[in-house]
Design an enzyme around this catalytic site. Structure first.
Site, PDB file in Angstrom:
ATOM      1  N   HIS A 268       0.854  -1.215  -0.171  1.00 14.82           N
ATOM      2  CA  HIS A 268       0.059   0.161   0.017  1.00 14.82           C
ATOM      3  C   HIS A 268       1.025   1.284   0.080  1.00 14.82           C
ATOM      4  O   HIS A 268       1.751   1.387  -1.048  1.00 14.82           O
ATOM      5  CB  HIS A 268      -1.019   0.019   1.405  1.00 14.82           C
ATOM      6  CG  HIS A 268      -2.126   1.012   1.243  1.00 14.82           C
ATOM      7  ND1 HIS A 268      -2.462   1.665   0.248  1.00 14.82           N
ATOM      8  CD2 HIS A 268      -2.947   1.310   2.273  1.00 14.82           C
ATOM      9  CE1 HIS A 268      -3.229   2.308   0.545  1.00 14.82           C
ATOM     10  NE2 HIS A 268      -3.750   2.074   1.783  1.00 14.82           N
ATOM     11  N   HIS A 307      -2.261  -2.228  -9.580  1.00 12.81           N
ATOM     12  CA  HIS A 307      -3.358  -1.798  -8.709  1.00 12.81           C
ATOM     13  C   HIS A 307      -4.499  -2.619  -8.751  1.00 12.81           C
ATOM     14  O   HIS A 307      -4.788  -3.090  -9.708  1.00 12.81           O
ATOM     15  CB  HIS A 307      -3.773  -0.178  -9.242  1.00 12.81           C
ATOM     16  CG  HIS A 307      -4.250   0.506  -8.319  1.00 12.81           C
ATOM     17  ND1 HIS A 307      -5.571   0.444  -7.901  1.00 12.81           N
ATOM     18  CD2 HIS A 307      -3.929   1.377  -7.483  1.00 12.81           C
ATOM     19  CE1 HIS A 307      -5.860   1.270  -6.808  1.00 12.81           C
ATOM     20  NE2 HIS A 307      -4.795   2.086  -6.814  1.00 12.81           N
ATOM     21  N   ASP A 363       2.599   5.343  -6.532  1.00 12.77           N
ATOM     22  CA  ASP A 363       4.178   5.491  -6.040  1.00 12.77           C
ATOM     23  C   ASP A 363       5.159   5.273  -6.727  1.00 12.77           C
ATOM     24  O   ASP A 363       6.312   5.159  -6.020  1.00 12.77           O
ATOM     25  CB  ASP A 363       4.161   4.017  -4.943  1.00 12.77           C
ATOM     26  CG  ASP A 363       2.876   4.318  -3.904  1.00 12.77           C
ATOM     27  OD1 ASP A 363       1.792   3.404  -3.787  1.00 12.77           O
ATOM     28  OD2 ASP A 363       2.934   5.165  -3.137  1.00 12.77           O
TER      29      ASP A 363
HETATM   30  C1  SDX Z   1      -1.353   2.121  -3.163  1.00 13.16           C
HETATM   31  O1  SDX Z   1      -6.152   0.913  -3.055  1.00 13.16           O
HETATM   32  C2  SDX Z   1      -5.753   1.870  -3.525  1.00 13.16           C
HETATM   33  O2  SDX Z   1      -5.985   2.784  -4.063  1.00 13.16           O
HETATM   34  C3  SDX Z   1      -4.094   2.042  -3.100  1.00 13.16           C
HETATM   35  C4  SDX Z   1      -3.840   3.491  -3.422  1.00 13.16           C
HETATM   36  C5  SDX Z   1      -4.352   4.552  -2.786  1.00 13.16           C
HETATM   37  O3  SDX Z   1      -4.249   5.755  -3.118  1.00 13.16           O
HETATM   38  O4  SDX Z   1      -4.777   4.367  -1.577  1.00 13.16           O
HETATM   39  O5  SDX Z   1      -3.754   3.574  -4.983  1.00 13.16           O
HETATM   40  C6  SDX Z   1      -2.051   3.384  -3.214  1.00 13.16           C
HETATM   41  O6  SDX Z   1      -1.417   1.288  -2.457  1.00 13.16           O
HETATM   42  C7  SDX Z   1      -0.946   2.069  -4.674  1.00 13.16           C
HETATM   43  C8  SDX Z   1      -0.413   0.348  -5.040  1.00 13.16           C
HETATM   44  C9  SDX Z   1       1.025   0.520  -4.216  1.00 13.16           C
HETATM   45  N1  SDX Z   1       1.553  -0.972  -4.190  1.00 13.16           N
HETATM   46  C10 SDX Z   1       2.406  -1.483  -5.052  1.00 13.16           C
HETATM   47  O7  SDX Z   1       3.256  -0.744  -6.145  1.00 13.16           O
HETATM   48  C11 SDX Z   1       3.148  -2.729  -4.688  1.00 13.16           C
HETATM   49  C12 SDX Z   1       3.157  -3.472  -6.028  1.00 13.16           C
HETATM   50  N2  SDX Z   1       1.732  -3.869  -6.379  1.00 13.16           N
HETATM   51  C13 SDX Z   1       1.045  -5.131  -6.102  1.00 13.16           C
HETATM   52  O8  SDX Z   1       1.691  -5.787  -5.141  1.00 13.16           O
HETATM   53  C14 SDX Z   1      -0.254  -5.242  -6.549  1.00 13.16           C
HETATM   54  O9  SDX Z   1      -0.435  -4.810  -7.792  1.00 13.16           O
HETATM   55  C15 SDX Z   1      -1.290  -4.398  -5.817  1.00 13.16           C
HETATM   56  C16 SDX Z   1      -1.213  -4.875  -4.111  1.00 13.16           C
HETATM   57  C17 SDX Z   1      -1.225  -2.942  -5.955  1.00 13.16           C
HETATM   58  C18 SDX Z   1      -2.545  -5.000  -6.181  1.00 13.16           C
HETATM   59  O10 SDX Z   1      -2.673  -6.286  -6.136  1.00 13.16           O
HETATM   60  P1  SDX Z   1      -3.842  -7.086  -6.409  1.00 13.16           P
HETATM   61  O11 SDX Z   1      -5.164  -6.206  -6.899  1.00 13.16           O
HETATM   62  O12 SDX Z   1      -4.332  -8.126  -5.319  1.00 13.16           O
HETATM   63  O13 SDX Z   1      -3.347  -7.923  -7.481  1.00 13.16           O
HETATM   64  P2  SDX Z   1      -3.027  -9.530  -7.503  1.00 13.16           P
HETATM   65  O14 SDX Z   1      -1.993  -9.723  -6.591  1.00 13.16           O
HETATM   66  O15 SDX Z   1      -3.978 -10.266  -7.558  1.00 13.16           O
HETATM   67  O16 SDX Z   1      -2.107  -9.619  -8.847  1.00 13.16           O
HETATM   68  C19 SDX Z   1      -2.612  -9.866 -10.164  1.00 13.16           C
HETATM   69  C20 SDX Z   1      -1.535 -10.647 -10.863  1.00 13.16           C
HETATM   70  C21 SDX Z   1      -0.886 -11.796 -10.297  1.00 13.16           C
HETATM   71  O17 SDX Z   1      -0.181 -12.371 -11.118  1.00 13.16           O
HETATM   72  P3  SDX Z   1      -0.944 -14.068 -11.443  1.00 13.16           P
HETATM   73  O18 SDX Z   1      -1.355 -14.547 -10.205  1.00 13.16           O
HETATM   74  O19 SDX Z   1      -2.232 -13.510 -12.165  1.00 13.16           O
HETATM   75  O20 SDX Z   1       0.131 -14.651 -12.223  1.00 13.16           O
HETATM   76  O21 SDX Z   1      -0.590  -9.546 -11.392  1.00 13.16           O
HETATM   77  C22 SDX Z   1       0.689  -9.774 -10.581  1.00 13.16           C
HETATM   78  C23 SDX Z   1       0.436 -10.796  -9.502  1.00 13.16           C
HETATM   79  O22 SDX Z   1       1.540 -11.595  -9.512  1.00 13.16           O
HETATM   80  N3  SDX Z   1       1.360  -8.820 -10.119  1.00 13.16           N
HETATM   81  C24 SDX Z   1       2.471  -8.203 -10.285  1.00 13.16           C
HETATM   82  C25 SDX Z   1       2.261  -6.867  -9.589  1.00 13.16           C
HETATM   83  N4  SDX Z   1       1.152  -6.719  -9.121  1.00 13.16           N
HETATM   84  C26 SDX Z   1       0.472  -7.868  -9.532  1.00 13.16           C
HETATM   85  N5  SDX Z   1       3.443  -8.914 -10.684  1.00 13.16           N
HETATM   86  C27 SDX Z   1       4.579  -8.063 -10.809  1.00 13.16           C
HETATM   87  N6  SDX Z   1       4.598  -6.983 -10.216  1.00 13.16           N
HETATM   88  C28 SDX Z   1       3.652  -6.182  -9.617  1.00 13.16           C
HETATM   89  N7  SDX Z   1       3.705  -5.107  -9.018  1.00 13.16           N
END
Ligand code: SDX
Length: 429
Positions: A268, A307, A363
């Site tokens: 997050h 996201h 971010d």
């Molecule tokens: C913020 O909610 C909000 O609005 C948050 C925010 C706000 O203003 O409050 O916008 C701020 O928190 C932004 C997000 C910051 N986090 C990151 O940058 C961390 C990296 N991102 C991920 O961990 C992820 O994308 C999340 C946590 C942001 C979202 O995760 P989800 O929706 O649970 O997605 P998921 O884990 O189900 O992923 C779907 C697929 C997976 O692959 P498969 O299982 O389908 O093969 O996408 C892949 C994940 O492995 N994936 C990524 C990835 N994010 C998702 N692979 C590599 N790098 C990534 N960053």
């Protein structure tokens, strides 16, 4: 049969049910009538992480993840970032309308005159280790504020709530500044009421021996815009924590401390700190393909990418990327920028990311700006928390005013043991 219903047939019993549709949703509690016999508890919906569950009705923020749209109270984030200020946006989020001149002056005056902390708070901040993470310090200190303002428990006194809301928005930068100075081993700098909200934050962070701190206007403006961009984001993890904890009716400081805790996580708000650590680990453009491959193997997350809601470029990331160039004019280009730009270019062409609609989020670029301003990476999420405070409080206020609000208490699908008898020690393996 009304059109605004879902017809459900339970093939276990052959029974059919008409479930009303409202706002393109069904009430999960309407599923409870679906039973296989009279003793049956009834059907529930199962949605770990609430990926497809609306937890509330809200008028504060609208996001269209497919189109990359973000609006606070209907106003597009692009217009607010260009034309508004963080305090004006805070008032908009809290009250639902852009304040007129008199209202904004009154709001700004109140915020400015609540920036001081009780002197005992310094002892709390002093008590942290020299290398304490400022997010841990912020979480603890915000929680401690609840003990300095016991009247904050009276959350159904609107006037009292308004005062506590202003106090918290006003004091977040002061706690942040004092925490940073504690880590650096520098004396605390008190608020300067002649400075803007962003300027005063910079003052409490960076003032040294000069008689009066004069903020760099470009940096001050960039901080204010970054605060606007981070001010709210509908039911994100930390806003959801604020609402959930708030639903048991503690004071707003205790609920906000929970929000800080949720934001702290690297998935997050903690992602902005993790992005810089990732870029530093990559170290040079020629190592990017190696990291992309590791991300695709699921060995790690490309921090700052992806996201839950945005399946298009995060509109905030676009604005931050543009603001970065203005800041770098003043501070000199962040050497990690080229790695970030190349990482984005490669990722946006790679099928793994394209297929999963993984784009840079808020971010990805913000940390580059903060680092160029001289902030340590451990402070990045603290700035996110300062900015998100009016959003958390707007969501909290709306939750309190919502007649449908009840204490948040989800159900579960029990997958554990059936009843079994206690095993005396002598009989255990
Ligand atoms: C913020 O909610 C909000 O609005 C948050 C925010 C706000 O203003 O409050 O916008 C701020 O928190 C932004 C997000 C910051 N986090 C990151 O940058 C961390 C990296 N991102 C991920 O961990 C992820 O994308 C999340 C946590 C942001 C979202 O995760 P989800 O929706 O649970 O997605 P998921 O884990 O189900 O992923 C779907 C697929 C997976 O692959 P498969 O299982 O389908 O093969 O996408 C892949 C994940 O492995 N994936 C990524 C990835 N994010 C998702 N692979 C590599 N790098 C990534 N960053």
């Amino acid at each position: 049969m009304s059109n605004d219903t879902l017809s459900i047939t339970d093939n276990r019993t052959g029974s059919t049910y008409e479930i009303p549709i409202e706002n393109d949703t069904i009430k999960a509690t309407d599923l409870r009538q679906i039973k296989v016999n009279d003793e049956d508890f009834g059907m529930m919906s199962y949605d770990p992480a609430f990926g497809n569950t609306a937890s509330c009705k809200s008028k504060v923020t609208f996001i269209d993840g497919e189109k990359g749209i973000l609006r606070y109270r209907g106003y597009p984030i692009e217009q607010l970032a260009e034309k508004s200020t963080f305090l004006e946006v805070s008032s908009l989020l809290l009250n639902g309308e852009l304040p007129n001149k008199k209202e904004l002056e009154a709001f700004s005056h109140d915020i400015t005159h609540h920036t001081y902390l009780h002197e005992n708070i310094k002892k709390i901040i002093d008590s942290f280790r020299y290398d304490a993470h400022p997010m841990g310090m912020l979480m603890g200190t915000v929680a401690a504020l609840s003990t300095f303002y016991p009247e904050a428990k009276d959350i159904f006194d609107t006037e009292n709530n308004e005062l506590q809301i202003k106090r918290l928005i006003a004091k977040m930068p002061t706690i942040a500044g004092f925490s940073y100075r504690h880590i650096m081993g520098l004396p605390y700098i008190y608020p300067d009421n002649e400075l803007s909200y962003a300027g005063n934050f910079l003052n409490m962070m960076f003032k040294m021996a000069e008689a009066k701190y004069v903020p760099n206007k470009v940096i001050e403006k960039a901080i204010d815009v970054l605060f606007i961009l981070h001010a709210d984001h509908e039911q994100n993890c930390s806003a959801s924590a604020m609402r959930s904890v708030g639903s048991s009716q503690p004071d707003p400081y205790s609920a906000a401390a929970a929000g800080v805790g949720a934001l702290y996580g690297p998935l997050h708000g903690g992602a902005n700190e993790a992005v810089l650590e990732m870029l530093a680990e990559i170290g040079s453009k020629d190592r990017i393909p190696e990291f992309i491959e590791r991300a695709k193997k699921g060995e790690f997350r490309l921090m700052g990418f992806g996201h839950r809601v945005y399946k298009a470029y995060d509109p905030r990331a676009k604005i931050i990327k543009d603001a970065a160039h203005e800041v770098f004019e003043e501070t000199g280009k962040n050497p990690l920028l080229d790695i970030a730009l190349e990482l984005e270019r490669i990722a946006l062409e790679d099928d793994y990311f394209v297929k999963r609609k993984l784009y840079p989020n808020v971010d990805f670029y913000s940390g580059l700006i903060y680092q160029s301003m001289g902030l340590p990476t451990s402070m990045f999420t603290v700035l996110f928390a300062i900015a998100r405070t009016p959003g958390w409080l707007a969501q909290w206020k709306e939750m309190l005013e919502d007649p449908e609000t009840r204490i948040a208490r989800p159900r579960q699908v029990y997958t554990g043991y059936d009843e079994r008898d206690y095993v005396p020690m002598s009989k255990r393996k």
